[in-house]
Design an enzyme around this catalytic site. Sequence first.
Site, mmCIF file in Angstrom:
data_model
loop_
_atom_site.group_PDB
_atom_site.id
_atom_site.type_symbol
_atom_site.label_atom_id
_atom_site.label_comp_id
_atom_site.label_asym_id
_atom_site.label_seq_id
_atom_site.Cartn_x
_atom_site.Cartn_y
_atom_site.Cartn_z
ATOM 1 N N LYS A 1 0.989 -1.566 0.101
ATOM 2 C CA LYS A 1 0.021 0.279 0.116
ATOM 3 C C LYS A 1 1.024 1.513 -0.178
ATOM 4 O O LYS A 1 0.373 2.353 -0.594
ATOM 5 C CB LYS A 1 -1.226 0.366 0.531
ATOM 6 C CG LYS A 1 -1.720 1.436 1.591
ATOM 7 C CD LYS A 1 -2.710 0.882 2.979
ATOM 8 C CE LYS A 1 -3.529 2.548 3.129
ATOM 9 N NZ LYS A 1 -4.415 2.294 4.086
ATOM 10 N N GLU B 1 10.619 -4.488 4.519
ATOM 11 C CA GLU B 1 10.141 -6.104 4.474
ATOM 12 C C GLU B 1 10.409 -6.023 2.847
ATOM 13 O O GLU B 1 10.917 -7.368 1.739
ATOM 14 C CB GLU B 1 9.557 -6.994 4.865
ATOM 15 C CG GLU B 1 10.476 -6.732 6.951
ATOM 16 C CD GLU B 1 9.141 -5.609 7.698
ATOM 17 O OE1 GLU B 1 8.738 -4.353 6.692
ATOM 18 O OE2 GLU B 1 9.223 -5.942 8.552
ATOM 19 N N GLY C 1 -5.081 -1.852 4.774
ATOM 20 C CA GLY C 1 -4.262 -3.127 4.653
ATOM 21 C C GLY C 1 -4.736 -4.152 5.519
ATOM 22 O O GLY C 1 -5.234 -5.007 3.289
ATOM 23 N N ARG C 2 -5.378 -4.415 6.003
ATOM 24 C CA ARG C 2 -6.064 -5.535 5.834
ATOM 25 C C ARG C 2 -7.342 -6.246 5.702
ATOM 26 O O ARG C 2 -7.546 -6.940 5.772
ATOM 27 C CB ARG C 2 -5.792 -6.073 7.646
ATOM 28 C CG ARG C 2 -6.969 -4.543 8.450
ATOM 29 C CD ARG C 2 -6.001 -5.141 10.039
ATOM 30 N NE ARG C 2 -6.427 -4.116 10.839
ATOM 31 C CZ ARG C 2 -5.484 -2.746 10.771
ATOM 32 N NH1 ARG C 2 -4.068 -2.587 10.175
ATOM 33 N NH2 ARG C 2 -6.156 -1.791 11.896
ATOM 34 N N GLU D 1 -5.041 -6.804 14.761
ATOM 35 C CA GLU D 1 -4.261 -5.206 14.479
ATOM 36 C C GLU D 1 -4.886 -4.180 14.400
ATOM 37 O O GLU D 1 -5.169 -3.458 14.781
ATOM 38 C CB GLU D 1 -3.459 -5.426 13.531
ATOM 39 C CG GLU D 1 -2.884 -4.428 12.908
ATOM 40 C CD GLU D 1 -1.805 -4.260 10.979
ATOM 41 O OE1 GLU D 1 -2.949 -4.525 10.579
ATOM 42 O OE2 GLU D 1 -0.258 -4.985 11.853
ATOM 43 N N HIS E 1 -4.913 -33.201 17.557
ATOM 44 C CA HIS E 1 -3.473 -33.830 17.970
ATOM 45 C C HIS E 1 -2.021 -33.233 18.191
ATOM 46 O O HIS E 1 -0.887 -34.195 18.353
ATOM 47 C CB HIS E 1 -3.250 -35.122 16.946
ATOM 48 C CG HIS E 1 -4.107 -36.001 16.373
ATOM 49 N ND1 HIS E 1 -4.534 -37.312 17.443
ATOM 50 C CD2 HIS E 1 -5.193 -36.150 15.277
ATOM 51 C CE1 HIS E 1 -5.636 -37.994 16.858
ATOM 52 N NE2 HIS E 1 -6.241 -37.453 15.491
ATOM 53 N N LYS F 1 9.382 -0.830 13.970
ATOM 54 C CA LYS F 1 9.937 -0.643 12.269
ATOM 55 C C LYS F 1 11.072 0.636 13.294
ATOM 56 O O LYS F 1 12.194 0.477 12.246
ATOM 57 C CB LYS F 1 8.792 0.120 11.873
ATOM 58 C CG LYS F 1 7.630 -0.616 11.515
ATOM 59 C CD LYS F 1 7.021 -0.304 10.350
ATOM 60 C CE LYS F 1 5.849 -0.651 10.506
ATOM 61 N NZ LYS F 1 4.579 -0.270 9.545
HETATM 62 O O1 F6P Z 1 3.616 -2.876 9.719
HETATM 63 C C1 F6P Z 1 2.175 -2.956 9.733
HETATM 64 C C2 F6P Z 1 0.982 -2.728 8.000
HETATM 65 O O2 F6P Z 1 1.300 -1.671 8.119
HETATM 66 C C3 F6P Z 1 -0.253 -3.137 8.223
HETATM 67 O O3 F6P Z 1 -0.759 -2.777 8.875
HETATM 68 C C4 F6P Z 1 0.126 -3.792 6.517
HETATM 69 O O4 F6P Z 1 -0.675 -4.465 6.014
HETATM 70 C C5 F6P Z 1 1.036 -4.258 6.482
HETATM 71 O O5 F6P Z 1 2.310 -3.073 7.615
HETATM 72 C C6 F6P Z 1 2.183 -3.512 4.597
HETATM 73 O O6 F6P Z 1 2.276 -2.886 4.676
HETATM 74 P P1 F6P Z 1 1.902 -2.383 3.137
HETATM 75 O O7 F6P Z 1 1.281 -2.639 2.115
HETATM 76 O O8 F6P Z 1 2.017 -0.607 3.023
HETATM 77 O O9 F6P Z 1 3.640 -2.272 2.700
#
Ligand code: F6P
Length: 534
Positions: free
Chosen positions: A196, A202, A254-255, A340, A371, A499
Amino acid sequence: MTLFSALKSHLASVADRRIDSLVDADRAAAFSATCGDMVLDYSKTNIDATGRALLIDLLDATGVAAKRDAMFAGRKINETEGRAVLHTALRNLDGGAVKVDGKDVMPGVRETLARMRSFAEDVRSGAISGQGGKITDVINIGIGGSDLGPAMAYRALRPYVDGPRCHFVSNVDPADIAQVMEVCDPETTLVIVASKTFTTIETMMNAKTAKSWMSEHVTDPSAQFAALSTAMDKTAAFGIPAARVFGFEDWVGGRYSMWGPIGLSLMIAVGPDHFDAFLRGGQAMDQHFCTTEWSENLPALLALVGIWHNQVCGYASRAVLPYDNNLARLPAYLQQLEMESNGKGVSMNGADLPFDSGPVVWGEPGTNGQHAFYQLIHQGTRVIPCEFLVAARGHTDDLHDQHQLLVANCLAQSEALMKGRSLDEARGKVAGKFDGAELERQARHRVFPGNRPSITIAYQQLTPFVLGQIIALYEHRVFVEGVVLGINSYDQWGVELGKELATALQPIVEGKASAEGKDGSTAALVGYLQSKGL
Ligand code: F6P
């Protein structure tokens, strides 16, 4: 007396009552609700008519209906970020205008969906191909909401996958991307960078790694990249041509984003028509949520069961247990969606939250969990409300007897949790093998306290439409719980501190800066890891 204290008093008045004492022949009909073919059965909980009425009063007292309407209408209910919350617009296939700041967002939604559809069709048909020919593999690089939704749904809809294989790389741990690069041919691979913000470290790191991998093998790597983002300037800076960028707006959290461009890998895998059916399932749940009275409203009831167990009874976690192997990633997906969203310690107005925040959500598919951790669910000292999901039919008709055994296991678990096994019954199990004090000791180990609550969500088959219903059901549950608790479910400030600290630690870890000034524990760990080759 507040409604929460009324609920606590009600709980105290029924504390000695067992759930199974409530479950007569009429109970299931009175304590379940339907949306289309889907049933939510909450009859195996200690909620009675009085409790339910009090819980429903909570919805009215906290203005859930007005807030729901405000959300669907595009009002800025995410107050800490000043944003509307409109993932519902992404599946508003037959609905009218949805305005943000006076502007209808639907033409843009429809245009992007049409672009996604045409891109997905072209990838599937080979009209868009890689240097080595038709695309065989798609790698979605993203994390959190830019990974969990499509990854979960790709797994859930595996019986419908007839396009390229999809891989989901999320972790910055190089092991993740390395294993995917190992099994993909760069000449026939499409890389989708899903972010987003297009700043998530990462994802950017993995995207860079994928780009250099691709550059080593193909002459025009950017022709095999696409991006899903709200940040067009950043996707351009990364070198992805505008025609391969699928944008969305900041009113999609995002979620909550798998219904739009973030779902592109899924659309390529299952095809646009199945993706459409997924959207329609979500839309059907939206319509149900907006038009059904609370006592029959699945998202509202699911939320009320959650509040009853978490904030009223004080049960700190809930287990999500799909007896549907294709929903294996649902618990992980729900961890982000629920934790979240509602894992907050302050109310919307900045005051301390006067009750516990949302619960710990966890789970695994049955029967594997049986199990592993069910021991604790049945005989541990803490109560863990369970949420079972089960289909009448799987997708392997020739193995239907195996499916029936799966269903029997699911129903047996909720029955066992509710009924338990008394000491007398346990004595009967060991009589003949032991006697005297040893019989007593052995019997006690075989007692199940029972009286443990569970709900069951049942449906005919896990089709794209039903998956859409399930995901929208849980999304709206989070919304309702958030409103009742006074939480802003749509920000996530709790992820920021880690972060920031990771950014500050990077030069220290790389040996370019000293650990001086860091706390002794962190400095010692850096020292240990560096001494071992970091
Ligand atoms: O660190 C949390 C977050 O902001 C989430 O809410 C989001 O889904 C994820 O990181 C990834 O963010 P992006 O889509 O901006 O890379």
